[in-house]
Design a protein around this motif. Structure first.
Motif, short mmCIF file in Angstrom:
data_model
loop_
_atom_site.label_atom_id
_atom_site.label_comp_id
_atom_site.label_asym_id
_atom_site.label_seq_id
_atom_site.Cartn_x
_atom_site.Cartn_y
_atom_site.Cartn_z
N SER A 95 0.83 -1.22 0.00
CA SER A 95 0.00 0.00 0.00
C SER A 95 0.86 1.27 0.00
O SER A 95 2.06 1.23 0.32
CB SER A 95 -0.87 0.01 1.26
N GLU A 555 -15.18 -14.00 -2.35
CA GLU A 555 -14.19 -13.04 -2.88
C GLU A 555 -12.87 -13.75 -3.16
O GLU A 555 -12.51 -14.69 -2.46
CB GLU A 555 -13.90 -11.90 -1.88
N TRP A 557 -9.10 -14.03 -2.72
CA TRP A 557 -8.12 -13.56 -1.74
C TRP A 557 -6.92 -13.02 -2.51
O TRP A 557 -6.36 -13.72 -3.37
CB TRP A 557 -7.68 -14.69 -0.81
N GLU A 560 -3.67 -7.26 -3.01
CA GLU A 560 -4.21 -5.89 -2.98
C GLU A 560 -5.23 -5.69 -1.84
O GLU A 560 -5.27 -4.65 -1.20
CB GLU A 560 -4.89 -5.56 -4.32
N ASP A 561 -6.05 -6.72 -1.59
CA ASP A 561 -7.10 -6.57 -0.57
C ASP A 561 -6.64 -7.03 0.82
O ASP A 561 -7.44 -7.11 1.75
CB ASP A 561 -8.36 -7.34 -0.99
N HIS A 563 -5.36 -9.99 1.91
CA HIS A 563 -5.46 -11.39 2.35
C HIS A 563 -4.09 -12.08 2.34
O HIS A 563 -3.84 -12.98 3.15
CB HIS A 563 -6.38 -12.20 1.44
N ILE A 578 -11.00 -9.44 8.36
CA ILE A 578 -11.91 -9.26 7.21
C ILE A 578 -13.17 -10.12 7.39
O ILE A 578 -14.27 -9.68 7.08
CB ILE A 578 -11.18 -9.63 5.88
#
Length: 589
Positions: A95, A555, A557, A560-561, A563, A578
């Motif tokens: 990030s 979703e 994994w 970016e998110d 996981h 999450i």
């Protein structure tokens, strides 16, 4: 002959011993562009001269962030190290806030990035850092380009200054700070010296069967990962031509273009390759299909060194001719060796690919150990399924009373940057605490049984090793990712991200609507089918370890998110956060 004691000695050694025409090759557009060993050194020297003219001093930190592996990364690396500065490689997928943290924590003064996506992220946080300049490898109109530094270094009048700086770099000097992606908390900066990495390269070299000066390697794992970086130095040392894969999507094309003899990857990639091959086999009919699955069943029983007897070997040689030769063609036709690291490799993959004549040599190590501690080697009876091989030279391992693997050797890091407290937490004298549980068998093979930090206790006081269960469950074609949970609870459970491609295909075959993934993940027929996969896996474990309940997540994994880490390991803490409501529904419905 050049005595290699510092990382920038490798290209000079290669020049003297092999002088390759195609030392490093990158694909730009539709064309592979190669540079020779001499051009590699010339460009690295130009970078050194240019950086000195920018005012870069010894011990300055220079960050490099690249979405894919490429020639420019390696040229920059040598150019930075030659003047006594340090290279700070950063994962491209983290990030913006992590970029900001690492750039500030390392006090990086300049940053070199690959493309528009990365430069956009950097520009968003640049004002909060100490960066004096950002340069891109791709041509981007609004940005400074790395070729400006090459241009700045064209004038050779300060080459003597470069030579003087090189001479001042000692083997035990800091070479790089690698920030671990970490499955918890803020990244830690692992300080590695020239000698940490050089000693690891020289000791690992004895375990790789290259045709020196003639082999080709396809480099795919992110170069900011210490495993791939050490291997790139190793390839340079052994005179191996290095080709940089474009992306995971284009791996298949690149394999066929390059025809590599060796490649490295993480287990997840080998799992995907295997699943793809099996899926194609499933589409065959009649005798072809029967032969395909006969070969697979043979592969799953594979033992090295003819341990299964002459009749098995006879059948295997037929399977290699009829079936496995086609697998090899799909991977370029010349693959002799694949290397795996970063996470446990399923035994079925070790067996099947070795049966196919393309052995995956699993190794073990950590960023803190530069990284290799042990690795399998097919020669001299150095390969054993289910282990991570024998220890490399000069590395000493002892198993603590609680089963933890402790490591001592010239490859053990200098410490965590600016963090003596965390450094002290992982060191006992010269021994580094790996956080992994393992054992060394009577033949000297190291076996990893689990992550110390990941083992948990149920409310009944029973210990559960989640990684072992997860690895078993992931052998199902229905399951892409899985996390086993249950700390302090009455039983273990699992959150499963299905293999979406496969379950859609399965749904079509069973006349089930697959257009809505959320609905499909709640469909009783799919849940029953996955339950049978879980039941099958459970048979291998004690009653207290067995998965009693599972939930599917619709979703994907992803890194970016949050996981997964950049090396595709589970970020356990994040995943639990999450899906905290889903976990609540299991234990407190």
């Amino acid at each position: 002959m050049i005595n290699i004691t510092r990382l920038f000695d490798f290209p000079y050694y290669q020049l003297e011993k092999y002088n390759l025409n195609k030392a490093l090759s990158t694909k730009y557009g539709n064309k592979w562009v190669s540079i020779s060993t001499q051009e590699y050194i010339n460009q690295a020297n130009a970078i050194s001269r240019g950086l000195l003219r920018l005012g870069v001093k010894p011990n300055d930190k220079i960050a490099i962030i690249s979405t894919n592996n490429r020639t420019e990364w390696n040229v920059m690396d040598i150019g930075i190290l030659q003047i006594g500065a340090q290279n700070v490689p950063i994962y491209p997928t983290i990030s913006e806030s992590d970029y900001e943290y690492i750039l500030n924590h390392s006090e990086s003064t300049y940053c070199f990035v690959s493309d528009q996506d990365v430069v956009d992220k950097i520009n968003a946080i640049k004002r909060n850092t100490h960066l004096k300049g950002v340069y891109t490898f791709d041509d981007i109109k609004t940005e400074k380009n790395w070729k400006e530094i090459l241009e700045l270094g064209k004038d050779k009048s300060n080459q003597l200054e470069v030579e003087a700086k090189k001479a001042n770099v000692k083997p035990d000097d800091l070479a790089t700070i690698i920030y671990t992606s970490g499955t918890t908390g803020t990244p830690k900066g692992v300080m590695l010296s020239h000698n940490n990495l050089v000693s690891n390269v020289l000791s690992s070299e004895k375990r790789v069967p290259f045709d020196y000066g003639k082999s080709r390697a396809l480099s795919f794992l992110p170069i900011c990962h210490v495993f791939e970086r050490m291997l790139l130095y190793l390839y340079q040392y052994c005179g191996v031509e290095i080709y940089f894969a474009e992306s995971i999507e284009k791996m298949s094309d690149n394999l066929k273009e390059v025809h590599p003899h060796v490649m490295t990857a993480v287990p997840r990639l080998y799992e995907k390759v295997y699943d793809k091959i099996v899926a194609k086999g499933g589409e065959l009919t009649g005798i072809k299909k029967a032969l395909f699955f006969w070969a697979i069943s043979l592969g799953l029983r594979y033992e090295p060194y003819g341990k299964n007897g002459w009749w098995y070997e006879k059948q295997l040689s037929l399977a290699r001719k009829l079936i496995f030769s086609k697998w090899k063609e799909g991977l370029g036709g010349d693959i002799q060796l694949m290397v795996s690291g970063s996470a446990p490799l399923q035994s079925r993959l070790t067996r099947t690919f070795a049966a196919a004549g393309m052995p995956i040599m699993e190794g073990y190590g950590l960023t803190e150990t530069s990284p290799v501690i042990s690795v399998n080697d097919e020669r001299n009876f150095g390969f054993k399924v289910g282990t991570v091989g024998k220890l490399i030279d000069k590395v000493d391992v002892k198993i603590a009373e609680d089963g933890e693997i402790l490591v001592k050797g010239p490859n053990v890091m200098l410490g965590y940057y600016k963090d003596p407290v965390k450094t002290a937490e992982v060191m006992t004298g010269e021994y580094f605490h790996t956080g992994d549980i393992g054992e060394i068998d009577s033949e000297g093979f190291l076996k990893i049984t689990d992550r110390k930090k990941e083992i948990f206790k149920t409310s009944g006081g029973k210990y559960v090793a989640p990684a072992v269960l997860e690895n078993r469950l992931k052998q199902s074609r229905f399951i892409e990712q899985v996390i086993v949970i249950g700390e302090g609870e009455k039983m273990p459970s699992a959150l499963i991200q299905p293999n979406f491609d496969f379950i859609k295909e399965w749904a079509k075959r069973h006349d089930i609507d697959s257009t809505n993934i959320v609905a499909l993940c709640k469909d009783e027929r799919l849940l029953d089918r996955i339950q049978s996969e879980v039941d099958h896996a459970n048979k291998k474990f004690g009653k207290w370890e067995q998965i009693k309940v599972f939930k599917l997540t619709p979703e994907l994994w992803s890194i970016e998110d949050g996981h997964l880490t950049p090396t595709l390991k589970l970020k356990r803490k994040n995943i639990k956060e999450i899906y905290k409501n889903l976990i609540e529904s299991i234990y407190r419905p």
